[in-house]
Motif scaffolding. Structure first.
Motif, PDB file in Angstrom:
ATOM      1  N   SER A   1       1.339 -23.562 -17.147  1.00  0.00           N
ATOM      2  CA  SER A   1       0.759 -22.558 -16.162  1.00  0.00           C
ATOM      3  C   SER A   1       0.386 -21.141 -17.114  1.00  0.00           C
ATOM      4  O   SER A   1       0.735 -21.376 -18.214  1.00  0.00           O
ATOM      5  N   LYS A   2      -0.526 -20.471 -16.483  1.00  0.00           N
ATOM      6  CA  LYS A   2      -0.916 -19.433 -17.296  1.00  0.00           C
ATOM      7  C   LYS A   2       0.318 -18.331 -17.410  1.00  0.00           C
ATOM      8  O   LYS A   2       0.162 -17.698 -18.696  1.00  0.00           O
ATOM      9  N   LYS A   3       1.187 -18.398 -16.950  1.00  0.00           N
ATOM     10  CA  LYS A   3       2.383 -17.528 -17.210  1.00  0.00           C
ATOM     11  C   LYS A   3       2.920 -17.967 -18.421  1.00  0.00           C
ATOM     12  O   LYS A   3       3.617 -17.396 -19.334  1.00  0.00           O
ATOM     13  N   GLN A   4       3.242 -19.353 -18.452  1.00  0.00           N
ATOM     14  CA  GLN A   4       3.937 -19.888 -19.581  1.00  0.00           C
ATOM     15  C   GLN A   4       2.894 -19.794 -20.875  1.00  0.00           C
ATOM     16  O   GLN A   4       3.553 -19.624 -21.994  1.00  0.00           O
TER      17      GLN A   4
ATOM     18  N   MET B   1       0.869 -17.200 -21.274  1.00  0.00           N
ATOM     19  CA  MET B   1       1.241 -15.783 -21.769  1.00  0.00           C
ATOM     20  C   MET B   1       2.357 -15.626 -22.505  1.00  0.00           C
ATOM     21  O   MET B   1       2.519 -15.104 -23.383  1.00  0.00           O
ATOM     22  N   ALA B   2       3.577 -16.308 -22.041  1.00  0.00           N
ATOM     23  CA  ALA B   2       4.995 -16.292 -22.824  1.00  0.00           C
ATOM     24  C   ALA B   2       4.702 -16.683 -24.218  1.00  0.00           C
ATOM     25  O   ALA B   2       5.107 -16.240 -25.309  1.00  0.00           O
TER      26      ALA B   2
ATOM     27  N   SER C   1      -1.283  -6.839 -24.048  1.00  0.00           N
ATOM     28  CA  SER C   1      -2.164  -6.710 -22.945  1.00  0.00           C
ATOM     29  C   SER C   1      -2.975  -5.798 -23.573  1.00  0.00           C
ATOM     30  O   SER C   1      -3.975  -4.989 -22.805  1.00  0.00           O
TER      31      SER C   1
END
Lengths: 327, 319
Positions: free
Chosen positions: A126-129, A131-132, A149
């Motif tokens: 996922s995009k969240k993963q 980003m992490a 960011s």
């Protein structure tokens, strides 16, 4: 080490422009074992970068064309791979970092997005993963993850190069090609980046091709060295072979033209003449017009590689005659 | 020996939207005739601004510049025109510092025209020819355009142009950093030969310590607009006392198998805007104590001919 990660054989890359043929790479060969670091040394126009682009399958066509050779990576010839296969390899197995960190980042995307982009392209997550993972990578190259960011212009030159390194290593590649990664940086920052690269290569067990014109950088980080002149490897060997027992007249000239910090010399040694134009290469040995030891034979006959040991190769007949013993 | 150039407490500030940028902050040195002063430092340390301010390419904010005994701190345009006869500059980038639409002979001869040195055209042509020979450019180059030449030859044009009107003093701002090592050696040898033949005085600005060691008599190390260490060139590589100089020297990758002990600096050069009263190197200095953040250290002589600006010069070096 018997295992081979990458083997390049007789690579020939020419550029065709306006009826002229620029012979950038002319029968270049080398191999690289896993976790090994090879340094490509040579001056502007020697064909170092074109070789790297060749391995990545990124030689611009037109005007460039790979005319001959094999690039065997993990047992597979990359020159025969389809564009779709290359797309999978690039960024995941083989990555490249470029000289100028200022122009290799996208100014309108945050650095976090730029790292996550590579991760998302090659992994199902996922995009969240992603980003992490991007934050994790930033931390690894010594930048606080919270800066993920921010935009490239908010970082200094050294930091940008760290971001580029983070992007290149995000997918744990087998091979990293670094094209003059520290040339645009100041010496104290260069020292930090080299230190980081050395640490990362040990942690991640990545092989590295280090392209540079700075023999000092080579001594810092490489296991073996290939000296490149006019698109050919003129001398190759381990760091020790090249730094203590170089035999090719060009390598000799390169070492002698650097001012020494520990010794005093009145005049610097000069390699006479200029690098030949790739559209008009000399016959025979390509170095002979600049070589202090050139004979008639050098002008007509292409030199054959002389193997002084398992690791040490010199493209000069003098090396075999024993005539090149420290002149 | 007579001093040719004497600079006293030279300052150059720039007003920026975020505050005053201290590019050069109280730099003093003297330079003797026929000698070379090397100025070393990393990007942003003010070394190029120093060179440009000395030449009046930028007007100094305050401080004194004495050239050949005359005070040139403030000059009007007419005086400046005359002054430029005696002081010239060679720039870093041989690709952008020469006019692409002029021929080689035109570029080299331009200063001669500006200063109306010769009346007869034949004299002018003879001088251009002589200059080209001096810097090692073949005759057939005269009618070529810069894009037809490589970096080394272009830098030779830049040098010939600077020499055209027989200056006494030349500021060389990173003249070899855009060139390959083998070409770099050719240009360094040329500059040193010219100094011997013509008795030139150089201010040589570079970030490359091995180059500066090779060519200079004295070396100034700059950090964020200030001189931190100054001494004879050979001395610096044997005895260096400032923590920044030490780190800078140890950071240079050596083309040798045995590497020297590395002092790795933390962080990067800090902002030259609104610097305040503190040692500018304090944030990155491994030896920094409280006083370093409160008081700017003065440049003091630590051994004869060797000055450094550090509160703990003696303690760090066990002197």
């Amino acid at each position: 080490m018997s295992e081979i990660l990458l083997e390049v054989k007789d690579l020939v890359i020419h550029y065709f422009t306006d009826g002229e043929e620029a012979c950038a790479v002319n029968g270049l060969s080398f191999d690289l074992a896993p976790q090994e670091v090879i340094g490509f040394v040579g001056e502007t126009g020697a064909g170092k970068t074109t070789t790297a682009l060749g391995i990545m399958g990124l030689v611009p066509n037109p005007p460039g064309r790979v005319l001959n050779g094999e690039i065997i990576f993990q047992g597979k010839d990359l020159l025969k791979a389809s564009e779709a296969e290359m797309r999978k390899i690039r960024g995941e197995k083989i990555t490249m970092i470029f000289q100028d960190p200022m122009t290799s980042l996208n100014p309108v995307l945050t650095v976090g997005d730029q790292i996550a982009e590579v991760v998302l392209l090659h992994n199902k997550m996922s995009k969240k993963q992603a980003m992490a993972r991007a934050m994790e990578m930033l931390e690894m190259v010594g930048i606080p993850g919270a800066r993920c960011s921010e935009y490239p212009h908010q970082f200094s030159g050294g930091m940008k190069q760290r971001v580029v390194i983070a992007i290149a290593l995000a997918c744990n590649p087998e091979l990293l090609i670094a094209d003059e990664p520290t040339t645009a940086l100041d010496v104290t920052i260069q020292a930090q980046v080299l230190d980081l690269m050395r640490k990362l290569k040990e942690d991640l067990k990545t092989s590295l091709i280090m392209i540079t014109h700075d023999l000092g950088v080579v001594a810092e980080i490489c296991d073996k060295v290939a000296v490149i002149y006019a698109g050919e490897v003129v001398e190759s060997g381990t760091l020790k072979d090249i730094f203590t027992d170089h035999r090719h007249p060009y390598t000799e000239g390169l070492f002698a033209s650097i001012p020494d910090l520990d010794e005093d010399v009145d005049r610097l040694h000069v390699i006479k003449g200029l690098m030949p134009s790739p559209t008009d290469l000399p016959t025979g040995c390509k170095f002979h017009p600049r070589c202090p030891y050139a004979t008639e034979r050098c002008a007509s006959e292409r030199p054959k590689p002389v193997h002084l040991s398992d690791t040490h190769m010199v493209l000069c007949p003098r090396a075999g005659d024993g005539g090149a013993q420290k002149a | 020996m007579d001093s040719l150039l004497e600079v006293k407490k030279l300052k150059k500030y720039f007003n920026t939207p975020r505050g005053v940028l201290h590019a050069v902050d109280g730099v003093s040195f003297t330079l003797e005739k026929g000698k070379t002063l090397g100025v070393v430092g990393e990007s942003g340390c003010g070394k190029s601004t120093l060179g440009r301010t000395v030449l009046h390419l930028l007007d100094p904010t305050s401080g004194k510049i004495l050239f050949d005994g005359r005070d040139i701190s403030v000059v009007d345009p007419k005086q400046l025109h005359e002054l430029r006869r005696e002081m010239q500059m060679v720039f870093q980038d041989p690709f952008s510092s020469i006019n692409p639409r002029m021929t080689v002979a035109g570029i080299i001869g331009e200063p001669l025209k500006i200063y109306k040195v010769f009346d007869a055209k034949s004299d002018y042509e003879a001088r251009v020819h002589e200059l080209m020979e001096t810097v090692g450019l073949a005759d057939n180059m005269a009618t070529k355009y810069p894009h037809e030449l490589d970096g080394g030859r272009r830098q030779r044009i830049g040098i010939a142009r600077a020499l055209a009107i027989n200056p006494k003093f030349i500021v060389c701002d990173e003249p070899v950093s855009a060139l390959d090592v083998s070409i770099q050696a050719q240009i360094l040898n040329l500059l040193m030969d010219l100094q011997d033949q013509l008795g030139l005085t150089y201010m040589f600005i570079t970030h490359d310590l091995s180059v500066v060691k090779h060519i200079s008599d004295d070396i100034c190390v700059m950090y964020l607009g200030m001189l931190v260490e100054k001494c004879p060139a050979k001395e610096l590589f044997v005895h260096n006392y400032h923590p920044y100089t030490k780190a800078l020297l140890s950071a240079i990758p050596q083309p040798k198998l045995v590497q020297r002990q590395r002092i790795l600096l933390k962080g990067e050069i800090t902002s030259p805007i609104n610097v305040g009263k503190k040692c500018r190197f304090a944030q990155r200095c491994p030896y920094a104590k409280e006083i370093c953040f409160q008081k700017t250290p003065k440049l003091e002589e630590i051994t004869p001919g060797h000055t450094i600006a550090c509160h703990f010069a003696k303690e760090i070096n066990g002197l």
